[in-house]
Write a protein that holds these residues in place. Structure first.
Motif, mmCIF file in Angstrom:
data_model
loop_
_atom_site.group_PDB
_atom_site.id
_atom_site.type_symbol
_atom_site.label_atom_id
_atom_site.label_comp_id
_atom_site.label_asym_id
_atom_site.label_seq_id
_atom_site.Cartn_x
_atom_site.Cartn_y
_atom_site.Cartn_z
ATOM 1 N N GLN A 2 -91.090 11.987 7.878
ATOM 2 C CA GLN A 2 -90.377 12.840 6.930
ATOM 3 C C GLN A 2 -89.278 13.632 7.646
ATOM 4 N N TYR A 3 -89.608 14.158 8.835
ATOM 5 C CA TYR A 3 -88.623 14.898 9.610
ATOM 6 C C TYR A 3 -87.453 13.983 9.984
ATOM 7 N N TYR A 4 -87.765 12.798 10.527
ATOM 8 C CA TYR A 4 -86.702 11.880 10.953
ATOM 9 C C TYR A 4 -85.888 11.356 9.770
ATOM 10 N N LEU A 5 -86.517 11.209 8.623
ATOM 11 C CA LEU A 5 -85.782 10.823 7.426
ATOM 12 C C LEU A 5 -84.802 11.938 7.054
ATOM 13 N N GLY A 6 -85.249 13.188 7.170
ATOM 14 C CA GLY A 6 -84.344 14.321 6.946
ATOM 15 C C GLY A 6 -83.165 14.283 7.907
ATOM 16 N N GLU A 7 -83.433 13.956 9.169
ATOM 17 C CA GLU A 7 -82.370 13.842 10.171
ATOM 18 C C GLU A 7 -81.375 12.750 9.775
ATOM 19 N N MET A 8 -81.916 11.632 9.297
ATOM 20 C CA MET A 8 -81.043 10.514 8.917
ATOM 21 C C MET A 8 -80.164 10.899 7.729
ATOM 22 N N TYR A 9 -80.744 11.626 6.773
ATOM 23 C CA TYR A 9 -79.935 12.105 5.645
ATOM 24 C C TYR A 9 -78.898 13.119 6.121
ATOM 25 N N GLU A 10 -79.297 13.986 7.033
ATOM 26 C CA GLU A 10 -78.383 15.006 7.530
ATOM 27 C C GLU A 10 -77.202 14.372 8.276
ATOM 28 N N GLN A 11 -77.484 13.382 9.112
ATOM 29 C CA GLN A 11 -76.451 12.765 9.936
ATOM 30 C C GLN A 11 -75.745 11.595 9.255
ATOM 31 N N GLY A 12 -76.298 11.122 8.140
ATOM 32 C CA GLY A 12 -75.702 9.962 7.481
ATOM 33 C C GLY A 12 -75.980 8.684 8.241
ATOM 34 N N LEU A 13 -77.145 8.562 8.783
ATOM 35 C CA LEU A 13 -77.524 7.400 9.587
ATOM 36 C C LEU A 13 -78.303 6.427 8.714
ATOM 37 N N GLY A 14 -77.700 5.287 8.404
ATOM 38 C CA GLY A 14 -78.347 4.299 7.554
ATOM 39 C C GLY A 14 -78.220 4.613 6.080
ATOM 40 N N THR A 15 -77.599 5.732 5.759
ATOM 41 C CA THR A 15 -77.393 6.175 4.380
ATOM 42 C C THR A 15 -76.213 7.127 4.362
ATOM 43 N N GLU A 16 -75.809 7.524 3.177
ATOM 44 C CA GLU A 16 -74.746 8.515 3.079
ATOM 45 C C GLU A 16 -75.325 9.894 3.413
ATOM 46 N N PRO A 17 -74.556 10.761 4.074
ATOM 47 C CA PRO A 17 -75.056 12.109 4.342
ATOM 48 C C PRO A 17 -75.375 12.840 3.038
ATOM 49 N N ASN A 18 -76.525 13.524 3.037
ATOM 50 C CA ASN A 18 -76.939 14.241 1.836
ATOM 51 C C ASN A 18 -77.842 15.393 2.288
ATOM 52 N N LEU A 19 -77.286 16.588 2.355
ATOM 53 C CA LEU A 19 -78.041 17.738 2.872
ATOM 54 C C LEU A 19 -79.204 18.132 1.965
ATOM 55 N N SER A 20 -79.039 18.007 0.663
ATOM 56 C CA SER A 20 -80.141 18.407 -0.218
ATOM 57 C C SER A 20 -81.345 17.477 -0.011
ATOM 58 N N GLU A 21 -81.087 16.180 0.147
ATOM 59 C CA GLU A 21 -82.182 15.243 0.443
ATOM 60 C C GLU A 21 -82.776 15.531 1.819
ATOM 61 N N ALA A 22 -81.915 15.838 2.779
ATOM 62 C CA ALA A 22 -82.393 16.132 4.129
ATOM 63 C C ALA A 22 -83.366 17.314 4.095
ATOM 64 N N PHE A 23 -82.980 18.386 3.427
ATOM 65 C CA PHE A 23 -83.843 19.564 3.400
ATOM 66 C C PHE A 23 -85.082 19.362 2.532
ATOM 67 N N LYS A 24 -85.012 18.470 1.576
ATOM 68 C CA LYS A 24 -86.210 18.122 0.803
ATOM 69 C C LYS A 24 -87.259 17.507 1.749
ATOM 70 N N TRP A 25 -86.812 16.587 2.624
ATOM 71 C CA TRP A 25 -87.744 15.949 3.557
ATOM 72 C C TRP A 25 -88.167 16.910 4.664
ATOM 73 N N TYR A 26 -87.242 17.793 5.119
ATOM 74 C CA TYR A 26 -87.629 18.801 6.111
ATOM 75 C C TYR A 26 -88.718 19.703 5.523
ATOM 76 N N ASP A 27 -88.575 20.104 4.261
ATOM 77 C CA ASP A 27 -89.578 20.962 3.614
ATOM 78 C C ASP A 27 -90.943 20.280 3.590
ATOM 79 N N GLN A 28 -90.982 19.023 3.210
ATOM 80 C CA GLN A 28 -92.256 18.306 3.147
ATOM 81 C C GLN A 28 -92.886 18.202 4.525
ATOM 82 N N SER A 29 -92.050 17.938 5.552
ATOM 83 C CA SER A 29 -92.564 17.824 6.919
ATOM 84 C C SER A 29 -93.050 19.180 7.434
#
Length: 185
Positions: free
Chosen positions: A47-74
């Protein structure tokens, strides 16, 4: 007795059948999909690394709201890195906005440069066209001048021939009047 190789093949086949059918073009996209699968199963690190990927746009488009959703769960599962990211949300958001502005400026600068290159290329093409047109006009003028020279030469030759014929007629008339055809030759 099942051999180790057969067991490995059975495990791989089972995993392939259980995996969702998706088409990932890049290694980053495949990693993103793997992290997503693990994160949805509740793995705090994934979940943390998925948040990182959303934050950095790695393998997906950057999306901070999704990143923090996964950071919260982690973070709810005790991941300290995720907790730290949540505490830095404001700085991360500001940094992302600054990066967007910088990217927009860079894109605008690149567009301006591309437009400048296009204008320069158009100017070169226009100049080349003018040169081509000038050469064509010069060639046409040269051809017209040559045609005039040929025409003048033909006129001179025709006039000379006409004078010679006229002179011959006059001589013939004078010779016939004088009765002496050889006198004027």
């Amino acid at each position: 007795m099942i051999r180790l190789r057969d067991l490995c093949w059975m495990i791989l086949l089972t995993m392939a059948l259980a995996a969702p059918v998706t088409r990932a073009d890049s290694p980053d996209e495949r990693l993103f999909q793997a992290q997503m699968m693990l994160a949805k199963r509740g793995d705090a690190s994934a979940q943390y690394y998925l948040g990182e990927m959303y934050e950095q746009g790695l393998g997906t488009e950057p999306n901070l709201s999704e990143a923090f959703k996964w950071y919260d769960q982690s973070a709810k599962k005790g991941n300290r890195l995720a907790t730290r990211k949540i505490s830095m949300r404001q700085q991360i958001t500001v940094q992302h906005e600054k990066e967007k502005v910088d990217e927009n400026r860079a894109a605008e600068a690149e567009a301006a440069q591309a437009a400048g290159r296009a204008r320069a290329a158009a100017a070169v093409r226009a100049r080349e066209q003018r040169i081509t047109n000038d050469r064509a006009a010069q060639e046409a003028q040269r051809d017209a001048d040559q045609a005039r020279v040929v025409t003048l030469k033909a006129r001179r030759e025709a006039a000379a021939k006409a004078r010679a014929e006229k002179l011959a007629r006059i001589r013939a008339i004078l010779a016939s009047q004088a009765g002496q055809p050889e006198a004027f030759e």
